[in-house]
Design a protein around this motif. Structure first.
Motif, mmCIF file in Angstrom:
data_model
loop_
_atom_site.group_PDB
_atom_site.id
_atom_site.type_symbol
_atom_site.label_atom_id
_atom_site.label_comp_id
_atom_site.label_asym_id
_atom_site.label_seq_id
_atom_site.Cartn_x
_atom_site.Cartn_y
_atom_site.Cartn_z
ATOM 1 N N UNK A 153 0.869 -1.176 0.000
ATOM 2 C CA UNK A 153 0.000 0.000 0.000
ATOM 3 C C UNK A 153 0.908 1.228 0.000
ATOM 4 N N UNK A 154 0.802 2.107 -0.984
ATOM 5 C CA UNK A 154 1.775 3.205 -1.114
ATOM 6 C C UNK A 154 1.523 4.364 -0.155
ATOM 7 N N UNK A 155 1.352 4.061 1.114
ATOM 8 C CA UNK A 155 1.089 5.129 2.077
ATOM 9 C C UNK A 155 2.255 6.099 2.252
ATOM 10 N N UNK A 156 3.525 5.686 1.992
ATOM 11 C CA UNK A 156 4.574 6.712 2.032
ATOM 12 C C UNK A 156 4.336 7.847 1.032
ATOM 13 N N UNK A 157 3.671 7.514 -0.091
ATOM 14 C CA UNK A 157 3.318 8.552 -1.071
ATOM 15 C C UNK A 157 2.014 9.248 -0.704
ATOM 16 N N UNK A 158 1.008 8.461 -0.306
ATOM 17 C CA UNK A 158 -0.293 9.042 0.029
ATOM 18 C C UNK A 158 -0.218 9.954 1.255
ATOM 19 N N UNK A 159 0.873 9.861 2.018
ATOM 20 C CA UNK A 159 1.037 10.758 3.163
ATOM 21 C C UNK A 159 1.011 12.213 2.740
ATOM 22 N N UNK A 160 1.303 12.489 1.486
ATOM 23 C CA UNK A 160 1.352 13.865 0.992
ATOM 24 C C UNK A 160 -0.028 14.432 0.675
ATOM 25 N N UNK A 161 -1.084 13.627 0.786
ATOM 26 C CA UNK A 161 -2.421 14.096 0.420
ATOM 27 C C UNK A 161 -2.908 15.200 1.351
ATOM 28 N N UNK A 162 -3.627 16.135 0.778
ATOM 29 C CA UNK A 162 -4.199 17.234 1.556
ATOM 30 C C UNK A 162 -5.434 16.748 2.310
ATOM 31 N N UNK A 163 -5.826 17.496 3.349
ATOM 32 C CA UNK A 163 -7.040 17.157 4.098
ATOM 33 C C UNK A 163 -8.266 17.199 3.194
ATOM 34 N N UNK A 164 -8.326 18.180 2.302
ATOM 35 C CA UNK A 164 -9.486 18.288 1.408
ATOM 36 C C UNK A 164 -9.602 17.061 0.510
ATOM 37 N N UNK A 165 -8.484 16.585 0.011
ATOM 38 C CA UNK A 165 -8.530 15.407 -0.855
ATOM 39 C C UNK A 165 -8.866 14.147 -0.061
ATOM 40 N N UNK A 166 -8.401 14.059 1.177
ATOM 41 C CA UNK A 166 -8.790 12.942 2.042
ATOM 42 C C UNK A 166 -10.301 12.946 2.243
ATOM 43 N N UNK A 167 -10.872 14.132 2.499
ATOM 44 C CA UNK A 167 -12.321 14.249 2.700
ATOM 45 C C UNK A 167 -13.084 13.779 1.461
ATOM 46 N N UNK A 168 -12.626 14.202 0.297
ATOM 47 C CA UNK A 168 -13.327 13.832 -0.937
ATOM 48 C C UNK A 168 -13.217 12.330 -1.200
ATOM 49 N N UNK A 169 -12.053 11.766 -0.986
ATOM 50 C CA UNK A 169 -11.886 10.325 -1.158
ATOM 51 C C UNK A 169 -12.769 9.548 -0.188
ATOM 52 N N UNK A 170 -12.840 10.011 1.039
ATOM 53 C CA UNK A 170 -13.684 9.346 2.034
ATOM 54 C C UNK A 170 -15.150 9.395 1.603
ATOM 55 N N UNK A 171 -15.589 10.551 1.111
ATOM 56 C CA UNK A 171 -16.974 10.676 0.637
ATOM 57 C C UNK A 171 -17.240 9.708 -0.512
ATOM 58 N N UNK A 172 -16.295 9.583 -1.412
ATOM 59 C CA UNK A 172 -16.484 8.687 -2.551
ATOM 60 C C UNK A 172 -16.555 7.226 -2.115
ATOM 61 N N UNK A 173 -15.601 6.798 -1.304
ATOM 62 C CA UNK A 173 -15.581 5.385 -0.931
ATOM 63 C C UNK A 173 -16.746 5.001 -0.022
ATOM 64 N N UNK A 174 -17.284 5.937 0.719
ATOM 65 C CA UNK A 174 -18.415 5.628 1.584
ATOM 66 C C UNK A 174 -19.765 5.792 0.891
ATOM 67 N N UNK A 175 -19.836 6.691 -0.101
ATOM 68 C CA UNK A 175 -21.126 6.966 -0.729
ATOM 69 C C UNK A 175 -21.190 6.610 -2.211
#
Length: 438
Positions: A107-129
């Motif tokens: 899982x490329x979390x060393x790269x995904x660590x760079x994600x912004x809070x806004x992008x985390x929020x949008x990804x969470x909305x997509x995967x949940x809804x």
């Protein structure tokens, strides 16, 4: 009563409008999350062949055993449906499951660590809804001891993972910053294109280190150097920004065509990115300086002109590799080795051809290749396989010729190397062999 009635009606309409706006905003967030999930190519690793999207089950071979991707649909039992937003963020940025256990660094979390809070929020909305729940749980990974001890990954994380969010460089243009964010973060390009260390860690996570994106062999395929700046005449230095955009959008350009793992990346991810984002990625890659490759010091057997003249004259009596090229490759790639733009990739100064490890080229010769069907180029052009008609020795002679012709500098290929690649190919390569029986 009349005044009260109209007041209640107005309040009701206002509340309905607020609700409608909230729903529209939520939908926009889900759609943005879907786009970001494309940019992160989440579906490629979390979907098994023939399986449902994001339901996991894909087997990923690693030096430590077989890692099986997990179900990341919003099913509460089999997937991540019970993850809070912060638990979801911890999985992406820190490689932590909801129960606190460490995820494997596939899982490329060393790269995904760079994600912004806004992008985390949008990804969470997509995967949940926006993702359909799938109730089937993926199988457990098959990792040998001691690498199956997840607690030990904590030490690996301490040594090699960097959980810092992306920060643009001072004075960096908006386009370059966007490109850097996509390449270093969501695109996790370094996961394949950056050399790995002794413990399989990426030697660099961003361009603060000159090792970043300088190329690596993974799974038998050469992931080439992506640093396109400078003038030494190597790889992406010979590509324009538009060439890079074409390659990412369609899987082909005037220089090359995708093979190996990159085929899936283009098919599922980069071909869906906006032109602005593709241009940003291209600009960023062209901004990374690349020095002269050590392998460039190797001497080619012939110049481009000499190779073309020899093949055109069919003066190959004492050159078995050249004869095999004329018999099997010349119709599409031509005597000049440059093929046809956007159709048959050039073999001249081709990264796959010149790679230190010839495994990828051997694989293409034996098993063929197919370009992805993309929105911009729906035709999935294919190169046939030649494993059924070429012996190990013949395939080695052909590969050696291509790696030394037209100024290439790839070096010799042995029959033993071909045999090892053939052993790991699917067993249905006879499928394209002509059937001459009545």
């Amino acid at each position: 009563m009349t005044h009260r009635y109209w007041l209640a009606a107005l309040l009701g309409c206002g509340l309905a409008g607020v609700a409608a706006s909230a729903t529209a905003a939520e939908q926009t967030e889900v759609e943005r999350g879907a786009y970001l999930a494309r940019a992160g190519d989440c579906v490629a690793c979390h979907t098994a062949p023939g399986g449902k999207p994001f339901a996991g089950g894909l087997e990923i071979e690693s030096p430590f055993g077989t890692i099986i991707s997990t179900n990341i649909t919003p099913d509460p039992d089999a997937g991540i449906g019970n993850y809070s937003r912060d638990q979801f963020a911890a999985a992406l940025r820190e490689g932590k499951r909801a129960d606190g256990a460490n995820l494997y660094p596939a899982m490329p979390y060393p790269s995904y660590a760079k994600l912004s809070d806004d992008d985390i929020d949008a990804l969470y909305a997509y995967f949940m809804q926006g993702v359909e729940p799938v109730s089937e749980k993926a199988k457990e990974s098959d990792i040998g001891f001691p690498f199956n001890q997840r607690w030990g990954i904590g030490l690996w994380n301490w040594l090699f993972a960097d959980a810092e969010a992306f920060e643009p460089k001072a004075g960096q243009s908006e386009q370059l910053a966007r490109g850097a964010y996509l390449v270093q973060g969501l695109g996790h390009c370094g996961s394949c294109h950056t050399p790995r260390g002794l413990l399989f860690q990426e030697k660099a996570l961003d361009d603060s280190d000159d090792a970043y994106l300088t190329g690596e062999t993974l799974g038998g395929w050469w992931a080439p150097n992506l640093r396109g700046g400078g003038d030494s005449g190597s790889g992406l230095q010979n590509w324009s920004a538009d060439d890079i955009v074409d390659y990412l959008a369609t899987g082909r350009n005037d220089h090359s065509a995708v093979t190996g793992e990159m085929t899936s990346v283009v098919a599922n991810s980069t071909s869906y990115l906006s032109d602005d984002d593709l241009q940003a990625i291209a600009a960023y890659l062209k901004s990374l300086s690349r020095g002269a490759d050590d392998e460039q010091e190797a001497q080619s057997e012939t110049t481009p002109e000499q190779t073309e003249q020899m093949l055109t004259a069919a003066d190959v009596a004492d050159k078995p590799g050249a004869r095999l090229y004329l018999d099997n490759c010349n119709a599409c790639h031509f005597a000049n080795g440059r093929g046809a733009p956007q159709t048959f990739p050039s073999l001249v100064d081709n990264e796959l051809v010149n790679a230190d490890d010839p495994t990828g080229l051997i694989h293409v010769i034996l098993a063929g290749a197919r370009m992805p069907s993309t929105p911009g180029k729906p035709e999935a052009l294919a190169m046939p396989d030649f494993g059924w008609r070429l012996s190990d020795d013949e395939a080695a002679q052909l590969a050696t010729f291509v790696r030394g012709a037209w100024g290439n500098h790839g070096g010799e290929v042995s029959a033993d190397q071909v045999a090892k690649v053939r052993e790991n190919l699917p067993q249905d390569l006879e499928s394209s062999k002509p059937d001459f029986q009545d």
